[in-house]
Design a protein around this motif. Sequence first.
Motif, PDB file in Angstrom:
ATOM      1  N   SER A  18       3.328 -18.327 -42.851  1.00 40.70           N
ATOM      2  CA  SER A  18       3.108 -19.615 -42.194  1.00 40.70           C
ATOM      3  C   SER A  18       4.451 -20.326 -42.070  1.00 40.70           C
ATOM      4  O   SER A  18       5.154 -20.518 -43.067  1.00 40.70           O
ATOM      5  N   VAL A  19       4.812 -20.715 -40.852  1.00 42.02           N
ATOM      6  CA  VAL A  19       6.094 -21.370 -40.581  1.00 42.02           C
ATOM      7  C   VAL A  19       5.822 -22.767 -40.039  1.00 42.02           C
ATOM      8  O   VAL A  19       5.132 -22.919 -39.019  1.00 42.02           O
ATOM      9  N   ASP A  20       6.363 -23.782 -40.720  1.00 39.90           N
ATOM     10  CA  ASP A  20       6.199 -25.178 -40.299  1.00 39.90           C
ATOM     11  C   ASP A  20       7.561 -25.820 -40.103  1.00 39.90           C
ATOM     12  O   ASP A  20       8.497 -25.561 -40.870  1.00 39.90           O
ATOM     13  N   ALA A  21       7.652 -26.686 -39.088  1.00 35.13           N
ATOM     14  CA  ALA A  21       8.883 -27.436 -38.854  1.00 35.13           C
ATOM     15  C   ALA A  21       8.886 -28.707 -39.684  1.00 35.13           C
ATOM     16  O   ALA A  21       7.847 -29.362 -39.842  1.00 35.13           O
ATOM     17  N   ARG A  22      10.031 -29.051 -40.203  1.00 34.43           N
ATOM     18  CA  ARG A  22      10.173 -30.270 -40.998  1.00 34.43           C
ATOM     19  C   ARG A  22      10.052 -31.508 -40.114  1.00 34.43           C
ATOM     20  O   ARG A  22      10.668 -31.606 -39.072  1.00 34.43           O
ATOM     21  N   ARG A  23       9.233 -32.486 -40.586  1.00 34.65           N
ATOM     22  CA  ARG A  23       9.089 -33.783 -39.914  1.00 34.65           C
ATOM     23  C   ARG A  23       8.883 -33.639 -38.405  1.00 34.65           C
ATOM     24  O   ARG A  23       9.509 -34.340 -37.606  1.00 34.65           O
ATOM     25  N   ARG A  36      10.418 -26.065 -30.318  1.00 34.37           N
ATOM     26  CA  ARG A  36       9.585 -24.865 -30.314  1.00 34.37           C
ATOM     27  C   ARG A  36      10.370 -23.643 -29.844  1.00 34.37           C
ATOM     28  O   ARG A  36      10.217 -22.540 -30.385  1.00 34.37           O
ATOM     29  N   GLU A  37      11.218 -23.816 -28.855  1.00 34.35           N
ATOM     30  CA  GLU A  37      12.054 -22.714 -28.387  1.00 34.35           C
ATOM     31  C   GLU A  37      12.978 -22.226 -29.501  1.00 34.35           C
ATOM     32  O   GLU A  37      13.181 -21.009 -29.664  1.00 34.35           O
ATOM     33  N   THR A  59       0.769 -13.058 -33.822  1.00 35.47           N
ATOM     34  CA  THR A  59       1.415 -14.365 -33.715  1.00 35.47           C
ATOM     35  C   THR A  59       0.437 -15.382 -33.150  1.00 35.47           C
ATOM     36  O   THR A  59      -0.197 -15.138 -32.125  1.00 35.47           O
ATOM     37  N   GLU A  60       0.352 -16.520 -33.838  1.00 31.94           N
ATOM     38  CA  GLU A  60      -0.455 -17.644 -33.356  1.00 31.94           C
ATOM     39  C   GLU A  60       0.422 -18.885 -33.302  1.00 31.94           C
ATOM     40  O   GLU A  60       1.092 -19.223 -34.280  1.00 31.94           O
ATOM     41  N   ASP A  61       0.376 -19.561 -32.164  1.00 35.25           N
ATOM     42  CA  ASP A  61       1.151 -20.796 -32.040  1.00 35.25           C
ATOM     43  C   ASP A  61       0.410 -21.935 -32.714  1.00 35.25           C
ATOM     44  O   ASP A  61      -0.813 -22.071 -32.588  1.00 35.25           O
ATOM     45  N   ARG A  62       1.154 -22.768 -33.457  1.00 32.84           N
ATOM     46  CA  ARG A  62       0.563 -23.907 -34.153  1.00 32.84           C
ATOM     47  C   ARG A  62       1.166 -25.245 -33.706  1.00 32.84           C
ATOM     48  O   ARG A  62       1.070 -26.231 -34.414  1.00 32.84           O
ATOM     49  N   GLY A  63       1.788 -25.270 -32.566  1.00 36.93           N
ATOM     50  CA  GLY A  63       2.361 -26.513 -32.046  1.00 36.93           C
ATOM     51  C   GLY A  63       3.702 -26.827 -32.668  1.00 36.93           C
ATOM     52  O   GLY A  63       4.734 -26.818 -31.997  1.00 36.93           O
TER      53      GLY A  63
END
Length: 288
Positions: A18-23, A36-37, A59-63
């Motif tokens: 699971s990969v999440d972007a900070r803030r 996202r790119e 792969t699933e996109d999570r926004g």
Amino acid sequence: MNHDAPELGEAHYELVISVDARRSGQYADVDKPRMREQIYRVLETAFTHATVAREAVHTEDRGDGVLLAVPGRIAVTRLLGLWLVEVHEGLRAENRGLRVPLGLRIGMHVGPVRHDERGISGRAVDLACRLADSSVARRLLDAEGADLVLVTSRSLYEDVVSGGGKFIDPAHYSPARLDLKEGEVTAWFHLPGRPAPRIPEAEPSTPSPRPSAPSPAAGSPADADAAADAFDDHDDIEADGATPGRRTGPGGVHYNVIGDVSHHHDNKYEGNVQIGRTVNHDSGQGKG
């Protein structure tokens, strides 16, 4: 026909990432496509360098992030080792010159995963997502000013990380207890390129201050009441005045008193005024 594709409804042990972007919520709408790119460019380049075929990875996109599942035929050590190193290096390259650098939180766990036409599910998926989204991962990324934090489940650490390997050093991981929706779990935290991190303490909850009552104006009736309360609260004198004691008056002035004490300030008296008691010398008792 792809014989490696998992059959619908069957559970297969896979590595869930699971990969999440900070803030991510602080990005303006016009900036989110660029973010996202960057995420996809970093992840896909890392898969290429780690010789993991893109078509082998679900792969699933999570926004504001990506959910990945890697089949068991691909060694987990390759993802924990070379792939993670390449993700970190790619992220550093992307962040050069950026005013607000991109930060990533990655959660990993191995467990049964079920595929259907819409994506993947299972407790392994839930746990990987919880690890990446944990408050400790968020605080650690901010406290260390890092680009990337990896959080692995306890079983993944014990089964794979603890044995070491190429680009895998168990001494660079630190454990922490997490309070998740499913209950308390132990997770292991790693900042690529750095020694074992110091786990930040939980932020204390600060109670809301109670509103204080406004101070009464000098000379007002409330001021007089406050002065009387000051005497009453510190009155440790016997009722008949026989025991000496100490009283505190307005302004913090202390009086050593035997009997009664009166405080007069800015008063005007007309006619005969009696202050204190009328003492009957025969009985020794005062009349009020």
